[in-house]
Design a protein around this motif. Sequence first.
Motif, PDB file in Angstrom:
ATOM      1  N   SER A   8      29.948 -14.363  -6.032  1.00 21.35           N
ATOM      2  CA  SER A   8      29.487 -13.451  -5.266  1.00 21.35           C
ATOM      3  C   SER A   8      30.424 -12.825  -4.412  1.00 21.35           C
ATOM      4  N   ASN A   9      31.807 -13.204  -4.426  1.00 22.02           N
ATOM      5  CA  ASN A   9      32.782 -12.162  -3.684  1.00 22.02           C
ATOM      6  C   ASN A   9      34.060 -12.007  -4.582  1.00 22.02           C
ATOM      7  N   ARG A  10      33.799 -12.235  -5.768  1.00 21.56           N
ATOM      8  CA  ARG A  10      34.871 -12.054  -6.795  1.00 21.56           C
ATOM      9  C   ARG A  10      35.399 -10.458  -6.792  1.00 21.56           C
ATOM     10  N   ASP A  11      34.292  -9.571  -6.882  1.00 19.94           N
ATOM     11  CA  ASP A  11      34.590  -8.104  -6.885  1.00 19.94           C
ATOM     12  C   ASP A  11      35.153  -7.464  -5.771  1.00 19.94           C
ATOM     13  N   GLY A  12      35.774  -6.415  -5.739  1.00 22.34           N
ATOM     14  CA  GLY A  12      36.277  -5.951  -4.358  1.00 22.34           C
ATOM     15  C   GLY A  12      37.652  -6.417  -3.891  1.00 22.34           C
ATOM     16  N   PRO A  13      38.118  -5.668  -2.919  1.00 23.56           N
ATOM     17  CA  PRO A  13      39.709  -6.051  -2.442  1.00 23.56           C
ATOM     18  C   PRO A  13      39.268  -7.198  -1.565  1.00 23.56           C
ATOM     19  N   HIS A  14      40.338  -8.020  -1.707  1.00 22.95           N
ATOM     20  CA  HIS A  14      40.547  -9.584  -0.760  1.00 22.95           C
ATOM     21  C   HIS A  14      41.847  -9.446  -0.245  1.00 22.95           C
ATOM     22  N   GLY A  15      41.875  -9.663   1.092  1.00 17.81           N
ATOM     23  CA  GLY A  15      43.157  -9.805   1.841  1.00 17.81           C
ATOM     24  C   GLY A  15      43.799 -10.885   1.767  1.00 17.81           C
ATOM     25  N   LEU A  16      45.170 -11.144   1.627  1.00 19.88           N
ATOM     26  CA  LEU A  16      45.803 -12.336   1.460  1.00 19.88           C
ATOM     27  C   LEU A  16      46.786 -12.446   2.929  1.00 19.88           C
ATOM     28  N   GLN A  17      47.286 -13.492   2.944  1.00 22.58           N
ATOM     29  CA  GLN A  17      48.135 -13.750   4.052  1.00 22.58           C
ATOM     30  C   GLN A  17      49.519 -12.837   4.012  1.00 22.58           C
ATOM     31  N   ARG A  18      50.036 -12.426   5.297  1.00 24.78           N
ATOM     32  CA  ARG A  18      51.359 -11.616   5.083  1.00 24.78           C
ATOM     33  C   ARG A  18      52.640 -12.471   4.674  1.00 24.78           C
ATOM     34  N   LEU A  19      53.548 -11.795   4.395  1.00 23.16           N
ATOM     35  CA  LEU A  19      54.622 -12.202   4.161  1.00 23.16           C
ATOM     36  C   LEU A  19      55.417 -11.509   4.956  1.00 23.16           C
ATOM     37  N   THR A  20      56.187 -12.204   6.226  1.00 24.33           N
ATOM     38  CA  THR A  20      56.601 -11.692   7.459  1.00 24.33           C
ATOM     39  C   THR A  20      58.090 -11.838   7.483  1.00 24.33           C
ATOM     40  N   HIS A  21      58.951 -11.684   6.241  1.00 24.68           N
ATOM     41  CA  HIS A  21      60.212 -11.835   6.063  1.00 24.68           C
ATOM     42  C   HIS A  21      60.661 -10.597   5.493  1.00 24.68           C
ATOM     43  N   ASP A  22      62.061 -10.478   5.907  1.00 29.60           N
ATOM     44  CA  ASP A  22      62.730  -9.069   5.671  1.00 29.60           C
ATOM     45  C   ASP A  22      63.237  -9.606   4.154  1.00 29.60           C
ATOM     46  N   SER A  23      63.290  -8.885   2.959  1.00 32.66           N
ATOM     47  CA  SER A  23      64.130  -9.068   1.961  1.00 32.66           C
ATOM     48  C   SER A  23      65.322  -8.312   1.586  1.00 32.66           C
ATOM     49  N   LYS A 183      43.443   4.770  -0.290  1.00 27.74           N
ATOM     50  CA  LYS A 183      42.109   4.648  -1.050  1.00 27.74           C
ATOM     51  C   LYS A 183      42.725   5.173  -2.201  1.00 27.74           C
ATOM     52  N   GLU A 184      43.591   6.197  -2.476  1.00 30.26           N
ATOM     53  CA  GLU A 184      43.914   6.647  -3.651  1.00 30.26           C
ATOM     54  C   GLU A 184      44.829   5.551  -4.518  1.00 30.26           C
ATOM     55  N   HIS A 185      45.489   4.606  -3.980  1.00 27.32           N
ATOM     56  CA  HIS A 185      46.114   3.609  -4.651  1.00 27.32           C
ATOM     57  C   HIS A 185      44.940   2.552  -5.168  1.00 27.32           C
ATOM     58  N   LEU A 186      44.254   2.299  -4.390  1.00 30.82           N
ATOM     59  CA  LEU A 186      43.027   1.134  -4.721  1.00 30.82           C
ATOM     60  C   LEU A 186      42.194   1.884  -5.823  1.00 30.82           C
ATOM     61  N   ASP A 187      42.070   3.185  -5.849  1.00 33.64           N
ATOM     62  CA  ASP A 187      41.479   4.062  -6.985  1.00 33.64           C
ATOM     63  C   ASP A 187      42.110   3.900  -8.318  1.00 33.64           C
ATOM     64  N   ALA A 188      43.475   4.028  -8.119  1.00 29.29           N
ATOM     65  CA  ALA A 188      44.285   3.997  -9.282  1.00 29.29           C
ATOM     66  C   ALA A 188      44.174   2.639 -10.024  1.00 29.29           C
ATOM     67  N   LEU A 189      44.169   1.803  -9.397  1.00 22.63           N
ATOM     68  CA  LEU A 189      44.045   0.096  -9.665  1.00 22.63           C
ATOM     69  C   LEU A 189      42.453   0.006 -10.716  1.00 22.63           C
ATOM     70  N   THR A 190      41.770   0.374  -9.693  1.00 18.89           N
ATOM     71  CA  THR A 190      40.210   0.069 -10.229  1.00 18.89           C
ATOM     72  C   THR A 190      39.819   1.011 -11.384  1.00 18.89           C
ATOM     73  N   ALA A 191      40.586   2.015 -11.459  1.00 11.19           N
ATOM     74  CA  ALA A 191      40.095   2.823 -12.525  1.00 11.19           C
ATOM     75  C   ALA A 191      40.577   2.388 -14.032  1.00 11.19           C
ATOM     76  N   SER A 192      41.627   1.425 -13.956  1.00 13.56           N
ATOM     77  CA  SER A 192      42.136   0.775 -15.238  1.00 13.56           C
ATOM     78  C   SER A 192      41.541  -0.264 -15.456  1.00 13.56           C
ATOM     79  N   GLN A 193      40.278  -0.726 -14.847  1.00 15.32           N
ATOM     80  CA  GLN A 193      39.663  -2.093 -15.005  1.00 15.32           C
ATOM     81  C   GLN A 193      38.879  -1.808 -16.278  1.00 15.32           C
TER      82      GLN A 193
END
Length: 193
Positions: A8-23, A183-193
């Motif tokens: 029921s929640n597989r589609d659409g964006p999901h937020g993951l936890q932040r990685l808060t370290h400098d690389s 939104k442009e970035h998300l659209d670029a990813l989802t257009a390729s599905q």
Amino acid sequence: MFPELTESNRDGPHGLQRLTHDSATRSAWPGTVSISHTTLTAIISDVLGSLRQSGIGQLALVNGHGGNYVLGNIVQEANVERPTMTLFPAREDWNSAREAAGLASTGHDDMHAGELEVSVLRHVAPELLKPGVEDSDHHASERKLLLVHGMAAYTETGVIGAPSNASADKGRMILDSLTATFKEHLDALTASQ
């Protein structure tokens, strides 16, 4: 750590936890925790692999630190076969946000802890700013050997920019602009599905 994925929640964006370290290594400023580019690459590869096992094939990396070259390389490599990842904000997104907020500085001159970053902090978490930040402007436009010598060769405080030009209102406009361009970035990813 991550929300459970169900049918029921597989589609659409999901937020993951932040990685808060400098690389990047910032050893000139004690207390800054950094991880190596190798570790960062491994973490992102593992997260993407885990998402794929759950049926999620795309990942948007949201990077609050503009000059992270390593992330750009990771994303470029991940997209060889098909659009799999995006890195946000891109330089153009940052430039649009600067223009929308009417920032006085350029991205080059406002490299670290300057007008843009301090404006965002003034808007979302002003309590995190050190007293006197508005008096800590430092200009270092010529940084030809930055990758050789690191930031410490160009600033004693970590500031390269003009935090004196920052305001909470500019921070709000920066985030509004970035929210719109994501939104442009998300659209670029989802257009390729």
